[in-house]
Design an enzyme around this catalytic site. Sequence first.
Site, PDB file in Angstrom:
ATOM      1  N   TRP A  62       0.839  -1.199   0.000  1.00 29.91           N
ATOM      2  CA  TRP A  62       0.000   0.000   0.000  1.00 29.91           C
ATOM      3  C   TRP A  62       0.868   1.240   0.000  1.00 29.91           C
ATOM      4  CZ3 TRP A  62      -2.840   1.037   5.317  1.00 29.91           C
ATOM      5  CH2 TRP A  62      -2.008   0.700   6.389  1.00 29.91           C
ATOM      6  N   HIS A  74      -9.975  16.334 -13.106  1.00 38.47           N
ATOM      7  CA  HIS A  74     -10.526  16.746 -11.801  1.00 38.47           C
ATOM      8  C   HIS A  74     -11.741  17.642 -11.974  1.00 38.47           C
ATOM      9  CE1 HIS A  74      -7.900  20.276 -12.604  1.00 38.47           C
ATOM     10  NE2 HIS A  74      -8.795  20.938 -11.895  1.00 38.47           N
ATOM     11  N   ASP A  76     -13.810  21.003 -10.622  1.00 43.46           N
ATOM     12  CA  ASP A  76     -13.782  22.286  -9.911  1.00 43.46           C
ATOM     13  C   ASP A  76     -15.137  22.496  -9.249  1.00 43.46           C
ATOM     14  OD1 ASP A  76     -11.266  22.827 -11.021  1.00 43.46           O
ATOM     15  OD2 ASP A  76     -12.005  24.353 -12.413  1.00 43.46           O
ATOM     16  N   HIS A  80     -14.306  26.953  -5.438  1.00 49.88           N
ATOM     17  CA  HIS A  80     -12.937  27.153  -5.951  1.00 49.88           C
ATOM     18  C   HIS A  80     -12.684  28.623  -6.290  1.00 49.88           C
ATOM     19  CE1 HIS A  80      -9.222  26.556  -8.063  1.00 49.88           C
ATOM     20  NE2 HIS A  80      -9.715  26.548  -9.267  1.00 49.88           N
ATOM     21  N   HIS A 208     -14.081  30.278 -14.924  1.00 39.58           N
ATOM     22  CA  HIS A 208     -14.087  30.126 -13.475  1.00 39.58           C
ATOM     23  C   HIS A 208     -15.004  31.176 -12.843  1.00 39.58           C
ATOM     24  CE1 HIS A 208     -10.408  27.808 -14.362  1.00 39.58           C
ATOM     25  NE2 HIS A 208     -10.593  27.227 -13.192  1.00 39.58           N
TER      26      HIS A 208
HETATM   27 MN    MN Z   1      -9.234  23.125 -11.315  1.00 39.33          MN
END
Ligand code: MN
Length: 258
Positions: A62, A74, A76, A80, A208
């Site tokens: 592990w 990923h 957001d 964020h 964003h």
């Molecule tokens: Mn991001």
Amino acid sequence: MDSVLKDLIAAIADSRIEVIDLTAPLSEKTPIIQLPPPFANTRRFELTQISHYDERGPAWYWNDIATGEHVGTHLDAPIHWITGREQSDVSQIPAQQLIAPAVVIDKSRECANNPDYLLEVSDIEAWQREHGPLPDGGWLLYRTGWDARAGDQHRFLNADDSGPHTPGISVACARWLAEVARVIGVGVETVGTDAGKAHSFDPAFPCHAYLLGAGKYGLTQLANLARVPPTGAILIAGPLPIVHGSGSPARVLALIER
Ligand code: MN
């Protein structure tokens, strides 16, 4: 007895439904965004071995992991960005929204000729005339061909003396996606949802600023969008429920009917 879930599993088993992995492999080589000074940067993904069938653990292997929230494929979360600071962290996203329809707009040809290509509202309107409306509560996935560069940080970020040159979304289009379109978010192949040169836009980083400010989501560094048809896919996005997290690496899958 009819069962939608039994039908679904049978269709996956006999490939009437194909499962396409839109996730980039996660390793110490995974490209990360590079912000210029004085801004702080994210760490890379790293594995540290705890034991490997050895004296530290004779029958087991592990690792510890270390990673930024915004590394590799990923999600957001709204929190964020400062415009979404009162909204959801990544642990607060309703699970139901993590399974949603997705459509793909393909601008890979345009982006091959112009790495600073910006998606415009007129591009989406033209797409809608051919394919119908964007999915209510679903994702707009923006194919640029940039996933082909994901094995090489230098080519992926494509920076020169004037900064990074990667495709994105115009200010007007980002605002339209946030305020008019009924999508829950936008997914891209690049290191972030905004264009490489979006630091110079007004407002800076409009994807964003507008989308996260509207409580919507971003998905970045997607792979294999070339295999997803313009309409009809279901997207499953699995970010970790990091309490107070601004985002999380995510496994992202597309279900396609064949
Ligand atoms: Mn991001």
